[in-house]
Write a protein that holds these residues in place. Sequence first.
Motif, PDB file in Angstrom:
ATOM      1  N   SER A  86       0.821  -1.205   0.000  1.00  0.00           N
ATOM      2  CA  SER A  86       0.000   0.000   0.000  1.00  0.00           C
ATOM      3  C   SER A  86       0.861   1.263   0.000  1.00  0.00           C
ATOM      4  CB  SER A  86      -0.988  -0.017   1.170  1.00  0.00           C
ATOM      5  OG  SER A  86      -0.336   0.329   2.359  1.00  0.00           O
ATOM      6  N   GLU A  87       2.149   1.113   0.285  1.00  0.00           N
ATOM      7  CA  GLU A  87       3.020   2.291   0.317  1.00  0.00           C
ATOM      8  C   GLU A  87       3.785   2.504  -0.981  1.00  0.00           C
ATOM      9  OE1 GLU A  87       5.396   1.890   3.844  1.00  0.00           O
ATOM     10  OE2 GLU A  87       3.806   2.724   5.084  1.00  0.00           O
ATOM     11  N   VAL A  88       3.716   1.509  -1.857  1.00  0.00           N
ATOM     12  CA  VAL A  88       4.381   1.621  -3.157  1.00  0.00           C
ATOM     13  C   VAL A  88       3.318   1.513  -4.244  1.00  0.00           C
ATOM     14  CG1 VAL A  88       6.120   0.663  -4.690  1.00  0.00           C
ATOM     15  CG2 VAL A  88       6.442   0.525  -2.219  1.00  0.00           C
ATOM     16  N   GLY A  89       3.082   2.606  -4.925  1.00  0.00           N
ATOM     17  CA  GLY A  89       2.097   2.603  -6.006  1.00  0.00           C
ATOM     18  C   GLY A  89       2.723   2.028  -7.252  1.00  0.00           C
ATOM     19  N   MET A  90       1.936   1.300  -8.032  1.00  0.00           N
ATOM     20  CA  MET A  90       2.509   0.731  -9.249  1.00  0.00           C
ATOM     21  C   MET A  90       1.600   1.018 -10.438  1.00  0.00           C
ATOM     22  SD  MET A  90       4.711  -2.541  -9.742  1.00  0.00           S
ATOM     23  CE  MET A  90       5.314  -3.025 -11.359  1.00  0.00           C
ATOM     24  N   VAL A  91       2.227   1.430 -11.528  1.00  0.00           N
ATOM     25  CA  VAL A  91       1.490   1.705 -12.760  1.00  0.00           C
ATOM     26  C   VAL A  91       2.113   0.863 -13.869  1.00  0.00           C
ATOM     27  CG1 VAL A  91       0.911   3.478 -14.473  1.00  0.00           C
ATOM     28  CG2 VAL A  91       0.870   4.036 -12.033  1.00  0.00           C
ATOM     29  N   PHE A  92       1.279   0.100 -14.540  1.00  0.00           N
ATOM     30  CA  PHE A  92       1.753  -0.839 -15.554  1.00  0.00           C
ATOM     31  C   PHE A  92       1.462  -0.318 -16.963  1.00  0.00           C
ATOM     32  CE2 PHE A  92       0.351  -3.121 -11.786  1.00  0.00           C
ATOM     33  CZ  PHE A  92       1.396  -3.987 -11.524  1.00  0.00           C
ATOM     34  N   GLN A  93       2.006  -1.045 -17.902  1.00  0.00           N
ATOM     35  CA  GLN A  93       1.727  -0.754 -19.314  1.00  0.00           C
ATOM     36  C   GLN A  93       0.223  -0.845 -19.595  1.00  0.00           C
ATOM     37  OE1 GLN A  93       4.383  -2.921 -21.862  1.00  0.00           O
ATOM     38  NE2 GLN A  93       2.958  -2.880 -23.575  1.00  0.00           N
ATOM     39  N   SER A  94      -0.397  -1.926 -19.098  1.00  0.00           N
ATOM     40  CA  SER A  94      -1.852  -2.064 -19.252  1.00  0.00           C
ATOM     41  C   SER A  94      -2.489  -1.396 -18.047  1.00  0.00           C
ATOM     42  CB  SER A  94      -2.231  -3.538 -19.274  1.00  0.00           C
ATOM     43  OG  SER A  94      -1.686  -4.189 -18.150  1.00  0.00           O
ATOM     44  N   PHE A  95      -3.586  -0.701 -18.249  1.00  0.00           N
ATOM     45  CA  PHE A  95      -4.076   0.202 -17.203  1.00  0.00           C
ATOM     46  C   PHE A  95      -4.737  -0.554 -16.058  1.00  0.00           C
ATOM     47  CE2 PHE A  95      -5.113   1.919 -21.537  1.00  0.00           C
ATOM     48  CZ  PHE A  95      -3.831   2.373 -21.785  1.00  0.00           C
ATOM     49  N   ASN A  96      -5.274  -1.742 -16.336  1.00  0.00           N
ATOM     50  CA  ASN A  96      -5.863  -2.575 -15.285  1.00  0.00           C
ATOM     51  C   ASN A  96      -6.949  -1.888 -14.460  1.00  0.00           C
ATOM     52  OD1 ASN A  96      -4.113  -4.747 -15.871  1.00  0.00           O
ATOM     53  ND2 ASN A  96      -2.511  -3.855 -14.604  1.00  0.00           N
ATOM     54  N   LEU A  97      -7.760  -1.066 -15.107  1.00  0.00           N
ATOM     55  CA  LEU A  97      -8.898  -0.470 -14.388  1.00  0.00           C
ATOM     56  C   LEU A  97     -10.050  -1.467 -14.412  1.00  0.00           C
ATOM     57  CD1 LEU A  97      -8.699   3.052 -16.058  1.00  0.00           C
ATOM     58  CD2 LEU A  97      -8.076   2.525 -13.681  1.00  0.00           C
ATOM     59  N   PHE A  98     -10.903  -1.401 -13.390  1.00  0.00           N
ATOM     60  CA  PHE A  98     -12.083  -2.271 -13.383  1.00  0.00           C
ATOM     61  C   PHE A  98     -13.115  -1.722 -14.363  1.00  0.00           C
ATOM     62  CE2 PHE A  98     -10.305  -3.236  -9.156  1.00  0.00           C
ATOM     63  CZ  PHE A  98     -10.197  -4.613  -9.303  1.00  0.00           C
ATOM     64  N   ALA A  99     -13.449  -2.532 -15.351  1.00  0.00           N
ATOM     65  CA  ALA A  99     -14.303  -2.081 -16.459  1.00  0.00           C
ATOM     66  C   ALA A  99     -15.723  -1.723 -16.016  1.00  0.00           C
ATOM     67  CB  ALA A  99     -14.360  -3.163 -17.533  1.00  0.00           C
ATOM     68  N   HIS A 100     -16.207  -2.418 -14.989  1.00  0.00           N
ATOM     69  CA  HIS A 100     -17.592  -2.216 -14.560  1.00  0.00           C
ATOM     70  C   HIS A 100     -17.722  -1.170 -13.463  1.00  0.00           C
ATOM     71  CE1 HIS A 100     -15.706  -5.165 -11.981  1.00  0.00           C
ATOM     72  NE2 HIS A 100     -16.599  -4.862 -11.046  1.00  0.00           N
ATOM     73  N   LYS A 101     -16.629  -0.478 -13.165  1.00  0.00           N
ATOM     74  CA  LYS A 101     -16.694   0.606 -12.179  1.00  0.00           C
ATOM     75  C   LYS A 101     -16.334   1.922 -12.848  1.00  0.00           C
ATOM     76  CE  LYS A 101     -15.619  -2.150  -8.077  1.00  0.00           C
ATOM     77  NZ  LYS A 101     -17.014  -2.195  -7.620  1.00  0.00           N
ATOM     78  N   THR A 102     -16.913   3.018 -12.335  1.00  0.00           N
ATOM     79  CA  THR A 102     -16.578   4.325 -12.893  1.00  0.00           C
ATOM     80  C   THR A 102     -15.129   4.659 -12.541  1.00  0.00           C
ATOM     81  OG1 THR A 102     -17.195   5.576 -10.918  1.00  0.00           O
ATOM     82  CG2 THR A 102     -18.958   5.146 -12.537  1.00  0.00           C
ATOM     83  N   ILE A 103     -14.629   5.708 -13.201  1.00  0.00           N
ATOM     84  CA  ILE A 103     -13.262   6.158 -12.930  1.00  0.00           C
ATOM     85  C   ILE A 103     -13.134   6.550 -11.460  1.00  0.00           C
ATOM     86  CG2 ILE A 103     -11.594   7.979 -13.473  1.00  0.00           C
ATOM     87  CD1 ILE A 103     -11.960   5.731 -15.641  1.00  0.00           C
ATOM     88  N   LEU A 104     -14.104   7.294 -10.945  1.00  0.00           N
ATOM     89  CA  LEU A 104     -14.060   7.699  -9.533  1.00  0.00           C
ATOM     90  C   LEU A 104     -14.072   6.474  -8.621  1.00  0.00           C
ATOM     91  CD1 LEU A 104     -14.092   9.911  -7.350  1.00  0.00           C
ATOM     92  CD2 LEU A 104     -16.596   9.971  -7.549  1.00  0.00           C
ATOM     93  N   GLU A 105     -14.932   5.514  -8.920  1.00  0.00           N
ATOM     94  CA  GLU A 105     -14.995   4.288  -8.097  1.00  0.00           C
ATOM     95  C   GLU A 105     -13.662   3.528  -8.152  1.00  0.00           C
ATOM     96  OE1 GLU A 105     -19.811   3.439  -8.555  1.00  0.00           O
ATOM     97  OE2 GLU A 105     -18.402   2.424  -9.907  1.00  0.00           O
ATOM     98  N   ASN A 106     -13.058   3.487  -9.336  1.00  0.00           N
ATOM     99  CA  ASN A 106     -11.756   2.835  -9.467  1.00  0.00           C
ATOM    100  C   ASN A 106     -10.724   3.481  -8.541  1.00  0.00           C
ATOM    101  OD1 ASN A 106     -10.958   0.653 -11.631  1.00  0.00           O
ATOM    102  ND2 ASN A 106     -12.673   1.783 -12.537  1.00  0.00           N
ATOM    103  N   VAL A 107     -10.732   4.811  -8.511  1.00  0.00           N
ATOM    104  CA  VAL A 107      -9.737   5.532  -7.716  1.00  0.00           C
ATOM    105  C   VAL A 107     -10.009   5.371  -6.216  1.00  0.00           C
ATOM    106  CG1 VAL A 107      -8.758   7.830  -7.239  1.00  0.00           C
ATOM    107  CG2 VAL A 107      -9.243   7.140  -9.596  1.00  0.00           C
ATOM    108  N   MET A 108     -11.294   5.251  -5.863  1.00  0.00           N
ATOM    109  CA  MET A 108     -11.665   5.150  -4.439  1.00  0.00           C
ATOM    110  C   MET A 108     -11.484   3.744  -3.857  1.00  0.00           C
ATOM    111  SD  MET A 108     -15.140   7.475  -4.268  1.00  0.00           S
ATOM    112  CE  MET A 108     -15.439   7.008  -2.552  1.00  0.00           C
ATOM    113  N   LEU A 109     -11.458   2.763  -4.738  1.00  0.00           N
ATOM    114  CA  LEU A 109     -11.536   1.365  -4.299  1.00  0.00           C
ATOM    115  C   LEU A 109     -10.473   0.945  -3.262  1.00  0.00           C
ATOM    116  CD1 LEU A 109     -13.463  -0.945  -5.071  1.00  0.00           C
ATOM    117  CD2 LEU A 109     -11.677  -1.780  -6.626  1.00  0.00           C
TER     118      LEU A 109
END
Length: 249
Positions: A86-109
């Motif tokens: 939880s202290e190391v954020g990781m961003v990958f080549q593929s975005f890996n967002l949850f398709a069935h959640k809004t952008i805000l919900e993805n960020v809040m999850l």
Amino acid sequence: MGRMMTNEPLIVLSGVNKWFGELHVLKDVNLSIARGEVVVVIGPSGSGKSTLCRAINRLEPINNGDIVFDGTRLPQEGRPLARLRSEVGMVFQSFNLFAHKTILENVMLGPVKVRKEKPAVVRERALGLLDRVGIAAQAEKYPAQLSGGQQQRAAIARALAMQPKAMLFDEPTSALDPEMVGEVLEVMTGLASEGMTMVVVTHEMGFARHAANRVVFMADGQLVEEADPKTFFASPRTDRAKDFLSKIL
Ligand code: ADP
Ligand code: MG
């Protein structure tokens, strides 16, 4: 113990080795990353860059060596490991967002589900982060309604929502159409200038030149060469680095 020595490095890898079966993919890796430092990792495909990133936040177990994060030597599992993730954020080549959640919900999850923070508090932070990465207007949309560049900026906001001490980026712009690379690099450059500790695997040499404090060149599982970007690009020392640069520049 308190964290009183603020100039101790944030991340220290010592003698890290990793095998996939017979394949020795990280060979005696020693790397110390200062707080606020931006380290760009470059090197040929298959040299171990992704494995290095994954080892740092222990998505990938290592066979031997030590990884110390923020003064704590990390075991392979247990609570310190969950804390690290939880202290190391990781961003990958593929975005890996949850398709069935809004952008805000993805960020809040993450903060709500993993850290059990109050949704109202997280919502404010998430909206602030979406604004910071320039996609506040997309908050209620679903990932498929966004461009690749917007989705990757959402993925960065999602990682930042956990209030990480460091961010790892593994080829964050490699899957993007060329016209969207700049907007993602701009967000990353902003983070770097605000003092975020960052490890960035990228082929974007422009970013390496102007945002990195240090460039690390990796080949065959080894850290072959490292220098500040100006020195590295002007006068690489090893033949392997010269050869690599001649192919990509
Ligand atoms: P890079 O990111 O620099 O392209 P990687 O870290 O992905 O390199 O891979 C390093 C080496 O490890 C490559 O030879 C790759 O094929 C191998 N490798 C990566 N992941 C695995 C895995 N899960 N199992 C077996 N071999 C792997
Ligand atoms: Mg990779």
